[in-house]
Motif scaffolding. Structure first.
Motif, PDB file in Angstrom:
ATOM      1  N   ASN A  71      19.476  35.735  78.398  1.00  0.00           N
ATOM      2  CA  ASN A  71      19.490  35.771  76.773  1.00  0.00           C
ATOM      3  C   ASN A  71      20.736  36.269  76.359  1.00  0.00           C
ATOM      4  OD1 ASN A  71      16.415  36.761  75.909  1.00  0.00           O
ATOM      5  ND2 ASN A  71      16.602  36.945  78.289  1.00  0.00           N
ATOM      6  N   SER A  73      22.393  37.434  72.685  1.00  0.00           N
ATOM      7  CA  SER A  73      22.125  37.938  71.268  1.00  0.00           C
ATOM      8  C   SER A  73      23.494  38.575  70.697  1.00  0.00           C
ATOM      9  CB  SER A  73      21.027  38.945  71.317  1.00  0.00           C
ATOM     10  OG  SER A  73      19.873  38.564  71.863  1.00  0.00           O
ATOM     11  N   HIS A  87      20.525  39.058  66.219  1.00  0.00           N
ATOM     12  CA  HIS A  87      20.000  37.873  66.105  1.00  0.00           C
ATOM     13  C   HIS A  87      20.183  37.126  67.615  1.00  0.00           C
ATOM     14  CE1 HIS A  87      21.476  33.656  64.407  1.00  0.00           C
ATOM     15  NE2 HIS A  87      20.404  33.596  65.169  1.00  0.00           N
ATOM     16  N   HIS A  88      19.159  36.457  68.135  1.00  0.00           N
ATOM     17  CA  HIS A  88      18.707  36.052  69.445  1.00  0.00           C
ATOM     18  C   HIS A  88      19.191  34.544  69.155  1.00  0.00           C
ATOM     19  CE1 HIS A  88      16.401  34.302  72.689  1.00  0.00           C
ATOM     20  NE2 HIS A  88      16.917  35.442  73.634  1.00  0.00           N
ATOM     21  N   LEU A  89      20.531  34.365  69.995  1.00  0.00           N
ATOM     22  CA  LEU A  89      20.910  32.907  69.651  1.00  0.00           C
ATOM     23  C   LEU A  89      20.446  31.899  70.722  1.00  0.00           C
ATOM     24  CD1 LEU A  89      24.841  34.711  69.535  1.00  0.00           C
ATOM     25  CD2 LEU A  89      23.344  33.888  67.609  1.00  0.00           C
ATOM     26  N   ASN A  90      20.193  32.135  72.040  1.00  0.00           N
ATOM     27  CA  ASN A  90      19.643  31.147  72.626  1.00  0.00           C
ATOM     28  C   ASN A  90      18.177  30.537  72.238  1.00  0.00           C
ATOM     29  OD1 ASN A  90      19.541  33.706  74.212  1.00  0.00           O
ATOM     30  ND2 ASN A  90      18.766  32.561  75.867  1.00  0.00           N
ATOM     31  N   GLU A  91      17.696  29.610  72.819  1.00  0.00           N
ATOM     32  CA  GLU A  91      16.259  29.148  72.318  1.00  0.00           C
ATOM     33  C   GLU A  91      15.110  29.833  72.973  1.00  0.00           C
ATOM     34  OE1 GLU A  91      15.296  26.785  70.221  1.00  0.00           O
ATOM     35  OE2 GLU A  91      17.412  26.429  69.734  1.00  0.00           O
ATOM     36  N   GLU A  93      15.510  30.608  69.008  1.00  0.00           N
ATOM     37  CA  GLU A  93      16.240  31.281  68.249  1.00  0.00           C
ATOM     38  C   GLU A  93      15.479  32.243  67.316  1.00  0.00           C
ATOM     39  OE1 GLU A  93      20.307  30.974  65.141  1.00  0.00           O
ATOM     40  OE2 GLU A  93      19.471  29.044  66.140  1.00  0.00           O
ATOM     41  N   GLN A  95      15.686  36.232  64.660  1.00  0.00           N
ATOM     42  CA  GLN A  95      16.280  37.306  64.353  1.00  0.00           C
ATOM     43  C   GLN A  95      15.208  38.533  64.609  1.00  0.00           C
ATOM     44  OE1 GLN A  95      16.711  38.558  60.358  1.00  0.00           O
ATOM     45  NE2 GLN A  95      18.980  38.615  60.686  1.00  0.00           N
ATOM     46  N   GLN A 113       9.959  39.971  64.142  1.00  0.00           N
ATOM     47  CA  GLN A 113      10.837  38.761  64.623  1.00  0.00           C
ATOM     48  C   GLN A 113      10.701  37.496  63.582  1.00  0.00           C
ATOM     49  OE1 GLN A 113       8.556  38.981  68.407  1.00  0.00           O
ATOM     50  NE2 GLN A 113      10.658  38.312  69.350  1.00  0.00           N
ATOM     51  N   VAL A 116      13.412  30.849  63.798  1.00  0.00           N
ATOM     52  CA  VAL A 116      14.123  29.489  63.126  1.00  0.00           C
ATOM     53  C   VAL A 116      13.104  28.252  63.009  1.00  0.00           C
ATOM     54  CG1 VAL A 116      15.983  27.858  63.337  1.00  0.00           C
ATOM     55  CG2 VAL A 116      16.647  30.225  63.635  1.00  0.00           C
TER      56      VAL A 116
END
Length: 148
Positions: A71, A73, A87-91, A93, A95, A113, A116
């Motif tokens: 993970n 973020s 913000h969780h950046l990997n898949e 994705e 917030q 949550q 995207v």
């Protein structure tokens, strides 16, 4: 929680019998957070935890099935005892917004949550709702252990 929930969001909330300082601390102290973050049966190894706006959080969730889930973020907002935005950046994705509210001598946490990709969420919503409840269960167990 009342109101309209968008197709790309999941909202869970729970009241804990502990003051905001204790609940917020369990979210912001990496040693405590690593003990409860994730559904039942998961454990965590934190590699980076820079709790400030723009700071990064990198960790691996270790599943009960033996799989590892990396993970990555970034913290977007930290308002002590009030709110955390991640913000969780990997898949996949998304917030996370965690809001901490006083509630009759305890604290209500609202966990939102926003994804995207709403198509991902359509299939994952039941799992995520249950996983978030398990997160809250684990948080409550830690609070009981630490604060009686």
């Amino acid at each position: 929680m009342t109101g309209d929930i968008e197709e790309n969001e999941v909202i869970n909330s729970r009241r804990f019998n502990y003051p905001r300082e204790a609940v917020f601390g369990a979210w912001t102290n990496p040693e405590q957070l690593a003990r409860w973050w994730g559904p039942e049966g998961f454990s965590n190894t934190f590699h980076e935890f820079d709790l400030r706006p723009g700071g990064e959080w990198r960790f691996v969730m270790h599943g009960p099935d033996g799989k590892n889930y990396p993970n990555h973020s970034a913290f977007e907002e930290i308002e002590p005892f009030e709110r955390i935005v991640i913000h969780h950046l990997n898949e996949p994705e998304f917030q996370v917004t965690a809001i901490f509210q006083d509630s009759n001598g305890g604290t209500t946490v609202i966990f939102r949550q926003v994804f995207v990709n709403p198509t991902f969420l359509a299939g994952a919503r039941p799992f995520l709702m249950e996983a978030n409840e398990q997160n809250f269960d684990r948080l409550n167990e830690l609070l009981i252990e630490l604060h009686g």
